[in-house]
Scaffold this motif. Structure first.
Motif, PDB file in Angstrom:
ATOM      1  N   TYR A  24       0.816  -1.217   0.000  1.00 11.02           N
ATOM      2  CA  TYR A  24       0.000   0.000   0.000  1.00 11.02           C
ATOM      3  C   TYR A  24       0.850   1.268   0.000  1.00 11.02           C
ATOM      4  CZ  TYR A  24      -3.636  -3.349   0.958  1.00 11.02           C
ATOM      5  OH  TYR A  24      -4.489  -4.417   0.859  1.00 11.02           O
ATOM      6  N   ARG A  25       2.113   1.125  -0.413  1.00 14.17           N
ATOM      7  CA  ARG A  25       3.015   2.270  -0.423  1.00 14.17           C
ATOM      8  C   ARG A  25       2.487   3.396  -1.324  1.00 14.17           C
ATOM      9  NH1 ARG A  25       7.564  -0.124  -2.179  1.00 14.17           N
ATOM     10  NH2 ARG A  25       8.492  -0.431  -0.124  1.00 14.17           N
ATOM     11  N   ARG A  27      -0.606   4.017  -2.304  1.00 11.37           N
ATOM     12  CA  ARG A  27      -1.816   4.619  -1.758  1.00 11.37           C
ATOM     13  C   ARG A  27      -1.502   5.525  -0.573  1.00 11.37           C
ATOM     14  NH1 ARG A  27      -6.867   0.527  -2.445  1.00 11.37           N
ATOM     15  NH2 ARG A  27      -6.368  -0.199  -4.545  1.00 11.37           N
ATOM     16  N   LEU A 148      -8.788   4.797  -0.286  1.00 19.39           N
ATOM     17  CA  LEU A 148      -7.480   4.269  -0.677  1.00 19.39           C
ATOM     18  C   LEU A 148      -6.909   3.304   0.354  1.00 19.39           C
ATOM     19  CD1 LEU A 148      -5.812   7.556  -2.021  1.00 19.39           C
ATOM     20  CD2 LEU A 148      -6.546   5.604  -3.393  1.00 19.39           C
ATOM     21  N   LEU A 149      -7.220   3.541   1.646  1.00 24.19           N
ATOM     22  CA  LEU A 149      -6.554   2.790   2.718  1.00 24.19           C
ATOM     23  C   LEU A 149      -7.417   1.708   3.365  1.00 24.19           C
ATOM     24  CD1 LEU A 149      -4.833   5.802   4.548  1.00 24.19           C
ATOM     25  CD2 LEU A 149      -3.815   4.256   2.869  1.00 24.19           C
ATOM     26  N   ARG A 151      -8.668  -1.196   2.553  1.00 22.77           N
ATOM     27  CA  ARG A 151      -8.268  -2.607   2.463  1.00 22.77           C
ATOM     28  C   ARG A 151      -7.020  -2.893   3.294  1.00 22.77           C
ATOM     29  NH1 ARG A 151      -7.716  -4.913  -3.405  1.00 22.77           N
ATOM     30  NH2 ARG A 151      -6.964  -6.642  -2.125  1.00 22.77           N
ATOM     31  N   GLY A 152      -6.048  -1.993   3.223  1.00 16.93           N
ATOM     32  CA  GLY A 152      -4.784  -2.214   3.916  1.00 16.93           C
ATOM     33  C   GLY A 152      -4.890  -2.173   5.426  1.00 16.93           C
ATOM     34  N   VAL A 159      -0.629   0.655   8.410  1.00 21.93           N
ATOM     35  CA  VAL A 159      -1.677   1.205   7.556  1.00 21.93           C
ATOM     36  C   VAL A 159      -2.934   1.477   8.382  1.00 21.93           C
ATOM     37  CG1 VAL A 159      -3.154   0.778   5.542  1.00 21.93           C
ATOM     38  CG2 VAL A 159      -0.767   0.042   5.511  1.00 21.93           C
TER      39      VAL A 159
END
Length: 313
Positions: A24-25, A27, A148-149, A151-152, A159
């Motif tokens: 997730y970098r 995002r 954006l975040l 899911r992570g 995250v």
């Protein structure tokens, strides 16, 4: 998957190198850019509208920006290769960043609560219309970052820390808008510090929960969802296993749980099926029931534990 040996001999596998947050970098970078932009916008709006709620939300966003930056820095270090001295690389850097985020969030939460109380003592003349405009900008931006975040946050503490910060910001922006509507409709200026109190009270409980999870990792508590009594029972249920000792399970970083154990196996069983088959049975046994991918087993004959105890003394 794991490593096993008898009296120090056998086969081994290198530990996993990636972390859950690494995926997730990109995002996180986008979320950081959005956060920095909205922070500047809300500072300007807070000054123009004389709104503590907007300033409080901007201060929280400044902390979020720092937190997101540290999260990205931690991912960089966490994915550096292992060395002879750092056998798991810098994977734990992710957890240290999460801990730093917690401390920053608690500091910001305390600051917002203090300033809100001061506003009750010395009321300000907040401009409701401008506050609504800037509050809506913050809310839309935060919703984009949350998307954006989302899911992570279920895969990485790092995250998740960023996600919770942005979520608190989104709720803070909503509180800003509501307070401004109240001021416009009734002229009641106390709505602004009340909204600030709400923002502060939203920050603290979520931060304490994340802090507890982070400290569990640093204190090497058993991974979430892994019952050590059940692990022991499953190992003992295998044919030929007489005992298990030095059983440990902990988490290096998010998505990297590890386990080690000394397993006492009857000599005739080892002679009949061999060490490799016994190791495979142990790994399959745990892999079918527990989310622990990296396991290390030492197979021992009966009486070896007493021999180890003598060596330790």
């Amino acid at each position: 998957m794991g490593a096993g040996h008898d009296h120090g001999h056998g086969h081994s596998h290198a530990p996993p190198t990636g972390t859950a947050a690494a995926a997730y970098r990109g995002r996180l970078r986008v979320a950081l850019s959005i956060t920095l932009t909205v922070m500047v916008v809300e500072i300007v709006g807070g000054v123009l509208a004389d709104s503590l709620a907007l300033i409080a939300d901007a201060a929280h966003m400044a902390t979020d920006a720092l937190g997101l930056g540290m999260a990205l820095l931690a991912i960089h270090f966490a994915n550096r290769p292992a060395t002879g001295n750092r056998t798991f690389g810098y994977a734990r850097a992710e957890i240290l960043a999460a801990l730093a985020n917690c401390l920053l969030l608690l500091g910001v939460g305390g600051y917002v609560l203090y300033e809100a109380i001061q506003r009750f003592v010395t009321p300000a003349d907040t401009e409701g219309g401008l506050t609504i405009v800037f509050g809506l900008i913050g809310l839309v931006a935060n919703m984009i970052s949350l998307t954006l975040l989302v899911r992570g946050q279920s895969e990485s503490l790092n995250v998740r820390g960023a996600f919770l910060e942005v979520a608190a910001d989104a709720l803070g922006s909503l509180a800003v808008i509501v307070s401004a509507l109240v001021i416009l409709a009734t002229g009641w200026q106390a709505a602004d510090p009340i909204a600030s109190l709400v923002i502060g009270l939203m920050i603290v409980p979520r931060t304490l929960k994340l802090l507890r999870e982070t400290l569990d990792v640093l204190l090497e508590t058993a991974p979430k969802g892994v019952d050590m009594a059940e692990v022991r029972a499953h190992i003992l249920a295998l044919d030929g296993v007489e005992d298990v000792h030095d059983l440990h399970a902990w988490t290096i970083t998010s998505g990297m749980p590890v386990l080690s154990a000394h397993v006492v196996v009857r000599s005739e069983v080892l002679s009949a099926i061999g060490h490799e088959k016994m190791l495979h049975e142990l790994q399959e046994c745990l892999g079918d029931h527990f989310d622990v991918e990296h396991c290390t087993f030492q197979l021992e004959p009966g009486g070896h534990a007493e021999h180890e105890a003598k060596l330790c003394h």
